[in-house]
Scaffold this active site. Structure first.
Site, short mmCIF file in Angstrom:
data_model
loop_
_atom_site.label_atom_id
_atom_site.label_comp_id
_atom_site.label_asym_id
_atom_site.label_seq_id
_atom_site.Cartn_x
_atom_site.Cartn_y
_atom_site.Cartn_z
N ASP A 487 18.22 -30.42 9.35
CA ASP A 487 17.19 -30.11 8.37
C ASP A 487 17.53 -28.92 7.50
O ASP A 487 16.86 -28.66 6.50
CB ASP A 487 15.89 -29.77 9.11
CG ASP A 487 15.03 -30.99 9.35
OD1 ASP A 487 15.15 -31.95 8.58
OD2 ASP A 487 14.23 -30.96 10.30
C1 BGC Z 1 14.29 -25.35 11.48
C2 BGC Z 1 14.67 -26.77 11.81
C3 BGC Z 1 13.51 -27.67 11.63
C4 BGC Z 1 12.94 -27.51 10.23
C5 BGC Z 1 11.80 -28.45 9.95
C6 BGC Z 1 13.65 -25.29 10.11
O1 BGC Z 1 13.22 -24.00 9.86
O2 BGC Z 1 15.41 -24.51 11.55
O3 BGC Z 1 15.18 -26.81 13.13
O4 BGC Z 1 13.91 -28.98 11.83
O5 BGC Z 1 12.57 -26.18 10.02
O6 BGC Z 1 10.58 -27.94 10.03
C1 NOJ Z 2 14.32 -29.86 14.56
C2 NOJ Z 2 13.74 -31.07 13.92
O1 NOJ Z 2 12.58 -31.46 14.63
C3 NOJ Z 2 14.73 -32.20 13.87
O2 NOJ Z 2 14.19 -33.28 13.15
C4 NOJ Z 2 16.02 -31.78 13.26
O3 NOJ Z 2 16.93 -32.85 13.34
C5 NOJ Z 2 16.57 -30.56 13.96
N1 NOJ Z 2 15.61 -29.51 13.98
C6 NOJ Z 2 17.86 -30.04 13.32
O4 NOJ Z 2 17.62 -29.43 12.11
#
Ligand code: BGC
Ligand code: NOJ
Length: 819
Positions: A487
């Site tokens: 993400d």
């Molecule tokens: C986090 C991710 C997460 C994303 C979505 C980011 O700040 O680092 O792990 O998936 O937010 O909310």
């Molecule tokens: C947490 C999110 O819930 C997931 O969808 C994502 O793949 C990982 N972070 C990596 O960014």
């Protein structure tokens, strides 16, 4: 250093001191009523939706971290001394403190000045209530006169509004108290048909429902005035902060135990039968009262608790292993499936790291969570698959999230995360392999929940693959969109504005950012879909998938290989990301795992080479890092990934979700030693001795363990709600231990360390029980080449489907050493 120990027999983690490095929590409930509970009785409860139907208040991100909970107080009425048997909130020094977190329940016990107390908290099956069973034992030589107080603070239902809209909320709170039951009915007069109840099995000496009457002005939960004084004030809340507290007086003889039951629950009335008498504003209690009366009985509580334990024995019995490695056995047999159940129920909503307010159910999260859940309750997995697929867009793309109460796609977050749809294919494939229920493919499922758009689920899967094929960049690789699995790799965002969402903002358009990770994922998914097509007799569909996968594999070979590993992506301008030519972020974990899982690089040796690079550059004693070198500054064209200080989260942390992909990849190249080595690096039980460094619960996986660039390497964050649970279960059970459901049977293909000898497994599959003995000479490596199934020799490693449901099938699997 440890803060407790596993009780494998009882399937509990026993915390033996209350001051764990962080609150160590557990979950109550697994149907509609849920709660989180910490080892000191902190936490909150909700009905179905942690934001919109929250029963009790909680103050996360506070000092201390865990404020608000299911606290009981004991008071010695002779001396006036009082304490919390769960340590918090009074923090009086206790003897023999223990918190036993079990499967769906927690038991907290302690002794203070010769009085022992034990609280059991759980949600009985099929009910929307939680039980607190409090047992108080007098271990003194004299009789004891004690006061017992319960306490909770009601949340005014919508947790977001509750935390912000005080000008209104300080005036709306309402309660009723009738026959010793406290009913919380804020907004029941208007559009809510639901209310909460808080009941007690014993006659009351008093009660409180206005928080400040219970606590006293300028006081907190550590010294409520009612407890200090030994008397409630029978307060009725009018606005402000409705709360609930019962006061029970106990006279306990030496050696005697008294048991008191408290119930906290959620109830709904039909809209046209909310009030009794009709026309009044008094809650009609006729529907709820029988349930309350029933669970206030000791025998019913005891029976419900036994039923909960038995339920878990059944669920866990589906897959049991005896490998001789205690970390493998206890995680596979108990804690990993338990965490999979919790992630299935909670998605990413309620934990100590997720507020329960902000996020719906993620499309990719939900579909991946199913991989670790589908064997337990396939019918619920089926329902979830249909729910998720119903939010899919007609393009084959997906809303990134949907809301659990409405089951509609979330417009605020929108779509354009180009990996999302492919995960649906993997989840449906897992469901089909587990159950053989091909009827799901014919279920008429709408697009974007629009009536009239229903098409068979099979059509949704095809569109998922087409979505990727139709969105390719100049190299022929899939366009990344807003982000893929990672993400934080936001290649079209270019954000310069504080607070702007990296995930939902695209400040530039017209770029050509492509993802090699999605390419690998698409190959994996297309091959799965080819098998599904073949099952349906759709030869043309199968052929299309196979050729699309083959074509993508060639593209990866041509444009995705960096020389010693797979590249990660191409940025907005078409420049490589995750390449030796970059200053930072030269190698990323995700494409190594995903491409090899998809079979890319198995024939030409590149897979092995990529895994050697992972071992050399990314592996650490605490797990495998996302990338190296860490980004030391903000790169606008890469996005959120470079916002984290090095070693944390997506910027070179051990993002545990990705590690099992590498474990699986190691099994694909036949390296059982390597696979199990990685498995044990992040296995929470294997890290128990490092609890002062790891800091998170040693019985569940964390999303992230800080990497070597961090100031706190080895420190875990974001335990519980992570795709790590499902993927580790998949990696260890299906690929390392090698028990893999397939369309045509149960594959038995372990890839374990050379040193291992024989081991045994039991797996329920398609209604039968397979008792599997793996025969292996210690000190050799190799794979299973033949089976003996109920005494008959079968070549290869596929145990056939059961001849009849209910069959007990004995399997011997012979590992042949590779010379
Ligand atoms: C986090 C991710 C997460 C994303 C979505 C980011 O700040 O680092 O792990 O998936 O937010 O909310
Ligand atoms: C947490 C999110 O819930 C997931 O969808 C994502 O793949 C990982 N972070 C990596 O960014």
């Amino acid at each position: 250093m440890r803060f407790g120990h596993f009780d494998d027999e009882r399937r509990e983690y026993v915390i033996t001191r209350p001051d764990t490095p962080l609150p160590w929590i557990n979950y109550l409930g697994s149907e509609e009523y849920f709660g989180i509970i910490s080892n000191t009785a902190g936490g909150y409860s909700f009905y179905r939706d942690a934001r919109l139907r929250r029963l009790t208040r909680y103050r996360y991100n506070n000092a201390p971290l865990d404020v608000g909970g299911r606290y009981v107080y004991l008071r010695d009425d002779a001396s006036g001394d009082f304490w919390s048997p769960s340590w918090q909130p009074t923090q009086r020094e206790l003897e023999d403190y223990a918190c036993r977190h079990g499967l769906g329940y927690s038991i907290i016990s302690s002794r203070y000045q010769g009085i022992s107390a034990e609280m059991l908290y759980f949600v009985p099956g099929g009910e929307t209530l939680e039980i607190w069973r409090v047992r108080v034992t007098n271990e003194r030589a004299e009789p004891a006169k004690l006061s017992l107080f319960s306490s909770i603070e009601f949340c005014l239902w919508d947790a977001q509004d509750d935390a912000t809209n005080f000008q209104r909320n300080y005036s709306v709170g309402e309660v009723e108290v009738e026959d010793g039951v406290i009913y919380h009915k804020t907004e029941y007069r208007e559009r809510r048909d639901h209310f909460a109840f808080f009941a007690c099995s014993e006659p009351l000496a008093g009660f409180d429902t206005q928080r400040d009457a219970f606590l006293g002005p300028y006081r907190s939960w550590d010294r409520p005035i009612a407890v200090e004084r030994g008397a409630s004030s029978n307060s009725i809340a009018h606005g402000w902060q409705p709360s609930g507290s019962h006061h029970v007086r106990l006279e306990i003889g030496p050696g005697e135990t008294k048991e008191v039951i408290f119930l906290l629950g959620y109830a709904e009335n039909p809209r046209d039968a909310k009030f009794d008498p009709p026309g009044s504003q008094t809650i009609d209690k006729r529907l709820v009262r029988p349930t309350i009366d029933r669970y206030l009985q000791r025998a019913v509580v005891a029976e419900a608790f036994e039923a909960l334990r038995a339920r878990w024995t059944d669920l866990l019995g589906i897959c049991q292993v005896q490998t001789g490695n205690e970390h493998v056995d206890r995680m596979v047999n108990v804690w990993n499936p338990y965490q999979c159940m919790v992630t299935f129920n909670m998605s990413r909503s309620a934990s100590l790291f997720e507020s329960g307010i902000g996020r719906g159910m993620g499309f990719r999260d939900t579909t991946q969570d199913l991989l670790g859940f589908v064997h337990m309750i396939p019918s619920r997995a089926r329902e979830r698959l249909i729910d998720v697929a119903s939010t899919q867009l007609p393009t084959g793309g997906a809303y990134h999230q949907y809301q659990p109460l409405t089951k509609r796609g979330n417009n605020d977050v929108g779509s354009g995360f180009n990996d999302d749809p492919a995960w649906l294919v993997l989840a449906v494939a897992a469901y089909l392999k587990e159950t053989g229920d091909t009827s799901i493919l014919d279920v008429a499922v709408p697009y974007d929940n629009q009536p009239g758009t229903e098409r068979p689920l099979y059509d949704h899967l095809q569109r998922s693959i087409e979505y990727t094929l139709e969105r390719r960049g100049p190299h022929g690789l899939p366009l990344i969109g807003r982000a893929d699995w990672n993400d934080c790799l936001n290649l079209n965002c270019f954000s310069e504005t504080p607070g702007e969402s990296f995930q939902t903002t695209e400040n530039r358009s017209g770029g050509v950012a492509e993802s090699i990770f999605i390419a690998g994922l698409m190959v994996l998914a297309a091959n799965e879909l080819a098998d599904i097509a073949a099952l349906r007799g759709d030869g043309a569909g199968a052929a299309r998938c196979i050729s699309a996968a083959a074509e993508m594999r060639d593209v990866v070979a041509q444009h995705g290989w960096d020389g010693a590993w797979f590249r990660r992506a191409y940025d907005f301008y078409g420049r490589p990301v995750g390449s030796a030519g970059n200053d930072e972020g030269q190698i990323f974990i995700e494409p190594q795992g995903m491409c090899i899982m998809a079979g890319i690089g198995l024939e030409d040796g590149r897979g092995r080479m990529a895994l050697d690079s992972v071992r050399e550059r990314l592996a650490t004693p605490h797990g495998i890092l996302v990338l190296q070198p860490a980004f030391t500054r903000y790169y606008r064209h890469l996005g959120e990934i470079s916002t984290y200080p090095g070693g944390y989260k997506e910027n070179a942390g051990v993002f545990c979700h990705t590690n099992p992909w590498v474990m699986i990849a190691e099994t694909r190249v036949g390296n059982g030693d390597g696979a199990l080595d990685y498995y044990l690096r992040i296995n929470p039980s294997a890290r128990e001795d490092l609890s002062e460094i790891h800091r998170g619960e040693p019985y569940v996986y964390a999303q992230m363990i800080a990497g070597k660039d961090a100031a706190t390497p080895g420190e875990a964050k974001n335990t519980w709600l992570t795709g790590t649970a499902a993927w580790n279960f998949t990696a260890i059970s299906q690929w390392i231990l090698g028990i893999r459901p397939e369309h045509a049977g149960l594959r038995i293909d372990p890839c374990v360390p050379a040193a291992w000898g024989d081991f045994t497994l039991t797996r329920s599959f398609r209604g039968a029980t397979y008792r599997i003995a793996v025969r292996k000479q210690p000190g050799t490596s190799g794979r299973v080449t033949r089976l003996r199934v109920d005494g008959r020799t079968v070549g290869g490693n596929l145990a056939p489907l059961p001849p009849s449901p209910g069959a007990e099938i004995e399997v011997e699997a012979f590992v042949e050493a590779t010379p």
